[in-house]
Design a protein around this motif. Structure first.
Motif, short mmCIF file in Angstrom:
data_model
loop_
_atom_site.label_atom_id
_atom_site.label_comp_id
_atom_site.label_asym_id
_atom_site.label_seq_id
_atom_site.Cartn_x
_atom_site.Cartn_y
_atom_site.Cartn_z
N LEU A 49 6.73 -7.79 -0.18
CA LEU A 49 5.82 -8.94 -0.25
C LEU A 49 4.40 -8.44 -0.08
N GLU A 50 3.56 -8.69 -1.06
CA GLU A 50 2.19 -8.16 -1.05
C GLU A 50 1.19 -9.31 -1.21
N ALA A 51 0.21 -9.33 -0.31
CA ALA A 51 -0.77 -10.42 -0.32
C ALA A 51 -1.68 -10.38 -1.54
N ARG A 52 -2.03 -9.19 -1.98
CA ARG A 52 -2.96 -9.07 -3.12
C ARG A 52 -2.21 -9.23 -4.44
N GLY A 53 -2.98 -9.21 -5.52
CA GLY A 53 -2.36 -9.28 -6.85
C GLY A 53 -2.14 -7.91 -7.45
N PRO A 109 1.18 -13.48 0.63
CA PRO A 109 0.84 -13.13 2.01
C PRO A 109 1.85 -13.71 3.00
N VAL A 110 2.30 -12.88 3.89
CA VAL A 110 3.22 -13.35 4.94
C VAL A 110 2.37 -13.91 6.08
N THR A 111 2.68 -15.12 6.50
CA THR A 111 1.90 -15.73 7.58
C THR A 111 2.70 -15.80 8.89
N GLY A 132 0.86 -1.18 0.00
CA GLY A 132 0.00 0.00 0.00
C GLY A 132 0.90 1.23 0.00
N ALA A 133 0.31 2.39 0.29
CA ALA A 133 1.08 3.64 0.24
C ALA A 133 2.32 3.57 1.14
N ALA A 134 2.16 3.04 2.35
CA ALA A 134 3.30 3.00 3.28
C ALA A 134 4.41 2.10 2.74
N GLY A 135 4.02 0.94 2.22
CA GLY A 135 5.02 0.00 1.71
C GLY A 135 5.72 0.53 0.46
N GLY A 165 -3.16 -1.17 -1.97
CA GLY A 165 -3.94 -1.44 -0.75
C GLY A 165 -5.28 -0.74 -0.75
N ARG A 166 -5.47 0.15 0.23
CA ARG A 166 -6.76 0.82 0.38
C ARG A 166 -6.92 2.02 -0.57
N ALA A 167 -6.01 2.19 -1.50
CA ALA A 167 -6.18 3.17 -2.58
C ALA A 167 -6.38 2.36 -3.86
N GLY A 194 -11.59 3.48 -2.67
CA GLY A 194 -10.96 3.84 -1.39
C GLY A 194 -10.60 5.31 -1.40
N ALA A 195 -9.31 5.59 -1.09
CA ALA A 195 -8.86 6.98 -0.98
C ALA A 195 -9.22 7.76 -2.24
N THR A 196 -9.65 9.01 -2.03
CA THR A 196 -10.14 9.84 -3.14
C THR A 196 -9.43 11.20 -3.20
N TRP A 197 -9.28 11.85 -2.04
CA TRP A 197 -8.70 13.20 -2.00
C TRP A 197 -7.30 13.18 -1.41
N LEU A 198 -6.42 14.01 -1.95
CA LEU A 198 -5.13 14.26 -1.30
C LEU A 198 -5.40 15.36 -0.27
N ALA A 202 -2.79 10.86 10.29
CA ALA A 202 -3.26 9.47 10.45
C ALA A 202 -4.53 9.26 9.64
N GLY A 203 -4.70 8.06 9.14
CA GLY A 203 -5.93 7.71 8.42
C GLY A 203 -5.85 8.03 6.94
N THR A 204 -4.77 8.66 6.49
CA THR A 204 -4.72 9.10 5.10
C THR A 204 -3.55 8.46 4.34
N VAL A 205 -3.61 8.59 3.02
CA VAL A 205 -2.51 8.11 2.18
C VAL A 205 -1.24 8.92 2.49
N GLY A 206 -1.41 10.23 2.68
CA GLY A 206 -0.25 11.08 3.00
C GLY A 206 0.42 10.61 4.29
N ALA A 234 4.82 0.40 10.15
CA ALA A 234 4.42 1.63 9.46
C ALA A 234 2.98 1.47 9.00
N GLY A 235 2.46 2.48 8.30
CA GLY A 235 1.06 2.45 7.85
C GLY A 235 0.34 3.65 8.43
N GLU A 236 -0.82 3.94 7.83
CA GLU A 236 -1.53 5.16 8.22
C GLU A 236 -1.75 5.30 9.72
N ALA A 237 -1.96 4.17 10.41
CA ALA A 237 -2.28 4.24 11.84
C ALA A 237 -1.10 4.69 12.68
C1 LIG Z 1 -13.42 4.17 1.53
C2 LIG Z 1 -12.11 4.83 1.85
C3 LIG Z 1 -11.98 6.20 1.65
C4 LIG Z 1 -10.77 6.83 1.94
N1 LIG Z 1 -10.60 8.15 1.64
C5 LIG Z 1 -9.37 8.71 1.72
C6 LIG Z 1 -9.10 9.98 1.14
O1 LIG Z 1 -9.97 10.59 0.51
N2 LIG Z 1 -7.84 10.48 1.27
C7 LIG Z 1 -6.84 9.79 1.90
O2 LIG Z 1 -5.71 10.29 1.98
N3 LIG Z 1 -7.08 8.58 2.46
C8 LIG Z 1 -8.31 8.02 2.37
N4 LIG Z 1 -8.52 6.76 2.82
C9 LIG Z 1 -7.49 6.10 3.63
C10 LIG Z 1 -6.32 5.58 2.83
O3 LIG Z 1 -6.80 4.78 1.76
C11 LIG Z 1 -5.42 4.75 3.74
O4 LIG Z 1 -5.12 5.48 4.91
C12 LIG Z 1 -4.12 4.35 3.08
O5 LIG Z 1 -4.32 3.91 1.76
C13 LIG Z 1 -3.46 3.26 3.92
O6 LIG Z 1 -2.22 2.90 3.38
P1 LIG Z 1 -1.34 1.82 4.16
O7 LIG Z 1 -0.14 1.55 3.33
O8 LIG Z 1 -1.17 2.23 5.57
O9 LIG Z 1 -2.26 0.51 4.24
P2 LIG Z 1 -2.86 -0.38 3.06
O10 LIG Z 1 -3.20 0.46 1.89
O11 LIG Z 1 -3.93 -1.20 3.66
O12 LIG Z 1 -1.63 -1.30 2.64
C14 LIG Z 1 -1.28 -2.44 3.36
C15 LIG Z 1 -0.98 -3.55 2.37
O13 LIG Z 1 -0.61 -4.73 3.10
C16 LIG Z 1 -1.13 -5.85 2.40
N5 LIG Z 1 -1.18 -6.97 3.34
C17 LIG Z 1 -2.05 -7.18 4.33
N6 LIG Z 1 -1.72 -8.31 5.00
C18 LIG Z 1 -0.62 -8.81 4.41
C19 LIG Z 1 0.20 -9.94 4.64
N7 LIG Z 1 -0.04 -10.80 5.63
N8 LIG Z 1 1.27 -10.16 3.83
C20 LIG Z 1 1.55 -9.29 2.81
N9 LIG Z 1 0.79 -8.20 2.55
C21 LIG Z 1 -0.27 -7.96 3.35
C22 LIG Z 1 -2.49 -5.38 1.94
O14 LIG Z 1 -2.98 -6.16 0.87
C23 LIG Z 1 -2.19 -3.93 1.52
O15 LIG Z 1 -1.87 -3.84 0.15
C24 LIG Z 1 -9.69 6.09 2.49
C25 LIG Z 1 -9.83 4.72 2.68
C26 LIG Z 1 -11.02 4.09 2.34
C27 LIG Z 1 -11.08 2.60 2.45
#
Ligand SMILES: Cc1cc2nc3c(=O)[nH]c(=O)nc-3n(C[C@H](O)[C@H](O)[C@H](O)COP(=O)(O)OP(=O)(O)OC[C@H]3O[C@@H](n4cnc5c(N)ncnc54)[C@H](O)[C@@H]3O)c2cc1C
Length: 430
Positions: A34-38, A208-210, A14-17, A42-44, A58-62, A407-411, A398-401
């Motif tokens: 290593l990414e679980a999905r194809g 996927p890492v288990t 996802g964005a963090a990775g 992630g959430r973008a 998922g994410a829509t606005w910067l 927090a909660g955003t792609v940024g 790492a990651g949005e949290a």
């Molecule tokens: C409906 C919705 C609306 C949103 N709107 C906005 C917005 O407008 N603006 C904004 O900035 N943010 C928005 N967000 C939030 C934003 O999408 C997330 O905060 C951000 O994309 C999270 O990035 P991340 O890298 O932390 O996590 P993720 O994107 O979840 O990336 C984590 C990755 O880890 C992978 N993974 C999980 N488990 C494993 C495993 N065991 N082994 C290997 N890989 C694994 C997942 O497949 C995923 O690709 C929105 C989210 C949603 C869902």
């Protein structure tokens, strides 16, 4: 699979990775993701097939455009960023009629009061509240909204922005991550932009890492792909999966890290996009947003109409209502949103909505199990705890949290990935 083993491993693309991997590559370090999905992102995720137009599930606005690290990256790729604050045309309604000027003024005043109370309860420079010594409380309590617009404002700040009811969200954390500084809409979709930023990175998909062994001088990741060793690891999976034990850490993560993951649950949002037939636009210009006053207990639906002049209506609902609707299935989500459109524009409005809208399913999605994190009341410090490097930096979460400020955003996710990778590289240098 790489020919030689990487120094650094990133779990999740996802964005963090993606940010973590780019940081390692820019420093000339060997890295593997290593990414679980194809797919990356992630959430973008931008879908272009279902409506025949780009639609962000998922994410829509910067957000926080002035400091958002994705803004210069998008510009560097030649992606047009639209100033969505300037483009957005907002209208508020009570039932099917637009508000009167007096009602509109009362709504604006109620917003201003709620925001002033939030700011007063957790002053700038002291997001942990230490300066005013007040204990944390719920966002709902901190806002103390009253009057006819109170449920609407609580719905926005809680269910939509925090993805959880304002009564369950930490006021202090909400304030620490309150976003201003403008919003931008990337033409072509935010998910598409994030995917472009992953181009050329060494990512192993469907991996996927288990299990992750991290105690010794090297880390060992296991999954259906086999076993991969590296000297340091950045883990970016969502807190929902961390708390749920989706990866078996060996040794187990420290209790305070696990507690922090539990204290930062992911909220719920369901998004639905309708394609509109013909030229009917309900008299609204492009980039319209039509707000509706809700009664206590009624779910709030955020509605964006005709972005970029496209024949699309996007609706989303958050919090407990989103969880219930998503569990009931796409047909229930569609029926609910048709009802919302009818409530605003009359039953005939639904005639122009095409069948088979696009509906998100982040709660059911096994690699996210929710949308974005909020902090439980009294646990605003959990983000910093979760971000604390482990094993001298050889294991970094790492990651949005884990971001404080966005927090909660792609940024926020991006910043956290860069920071975690720097800590991991410093550990290898040390
Ligand atoms: C409906 C919705 C609306 C949103 N709107 C906005 C917005 O407008 N603006 C904004 O900035 N943010 C928005 N967000 C939030 C934003 O999408 C997330 O905060 C951000 O994309 C999270 O990035 P991340 O890298 O932390 O996590 P993720 O994107 O979840 O990336 C984590 C990755 O880890 C992978 N993974 C999980 N488990 C494993 C495993 N065991 N082994 C290997 N890989 C694994 C997942 O497949 C995923 O690709 C929105 C989210 C949603 C869902």
């Amino acid at each position: 699979m790489p020919d030689s083993l990487p120094d650094l491993l990133v779990i999740g693309a996802g964005a963090a990775g993606i940010a973590a991997a780019r940081t390692a590559m820019e420093a000339g370090r060997g890295v593997l993701v290593l990414e679980a999905r194809g797919r990356p992102g992630g959430r973008a995720l931008t879908d272009t097939a279902r409506l025949g137009l780009p639609y962000d599930l998922g994410a829509t606005w910067l957000h926080q455009a002035v400091t958002n690290p994705l803004v210069p990256l998008a510009e560097g790729l030649g992606v047009t960023l639209h100033d969505s604050d300037a483009l957005r045309r907002e209208r508020s309604q009570i039932g099917a009629r637009p508000v009167t000027p007096a009602e509109d003024a009362a709504y604006s005043a109620a917003w201003a009061e709620a925001e002033a109370r939030i700011a007063a309860a957790a002053p700038d420079g002291a997001p942990d509240g230490a300066a005013n010594g007040a204990p944390d409380c719920s966002l709902a309590e901190g806002m103390g909204a009253t009057g006819p617009w109170a449920p609407t404002i609580e719905g926005w700040q809680g269910d939509i922005i925090s993805a959880a009811p304002a009564s369950r969200v930490s006021l202090r954390d909400f304030h620490a991550n309150a976003l201003d500084g403008g919003n931008r809409l990337p033409e072509g979709g935010f998910g598409a932009l994030v995917a472009r930023l992953a181009e050329g990175l060494p990512i192993l998909f469907d991996a996927p890492v288990t299990r992750l062994a991290w105690g010794g001088r090297e880390a060992v990741a296991e999954g259906p792909f086999g076993t991969i060793r590296a000297r340091a690891v950045v883990v970016t999976i969502p807190t929902s999966l961390l708390a749920g034990g989706a990866i078996r850490f060996d040794p187990p993560l420290p209790a305070e890290t696990m507690q922090a993951a539990h204290d930062l649950p992911l909220g719920q949002v369901v998004k639905l996009g309708f394609r509109v037939e013909g030229e009917e636009r309900f008299g609204l210009p492009p980039f319209s947003s039509v707000d509706r006053q809700i009664a206590p207990g009624e779910p709030l639906v955020a509605m964006s109409l005709f972005p970029f002049g496209r024949p699309v209506i996007s609706c989303h609902v958050g919090g407990d209502a989103a969880q219930v609707l998503e569990a009931e299935g796409d047909a229930a989500v569609e029926a609910f949103m048709r009802g919302e459109i009818a409530a605003r524009f009359g039953a005939d409005a639904c005639k122009v909505l095409r069948e088979r809208p696009i509906v998100s399913e982040w709660g059911r999605d096994r690699w996210s199990r929710g949308v974005y994190s909020y902090a439980r009341i009294g646990r605003a410090d959990a983000r910093a705890t979760l971000a604390r490097p482990l094993a001298g930096g050889r294991l970094c979460l790492a990651g949005e949290a884990t971001d404080v400020g966005m927090a909660g955003t792609v940024g926020g996710a991006w910043r956290s990935g860069v920071g975690a990778m720097r800590s991991a590289m410093a550990a290898l240098a040390g």
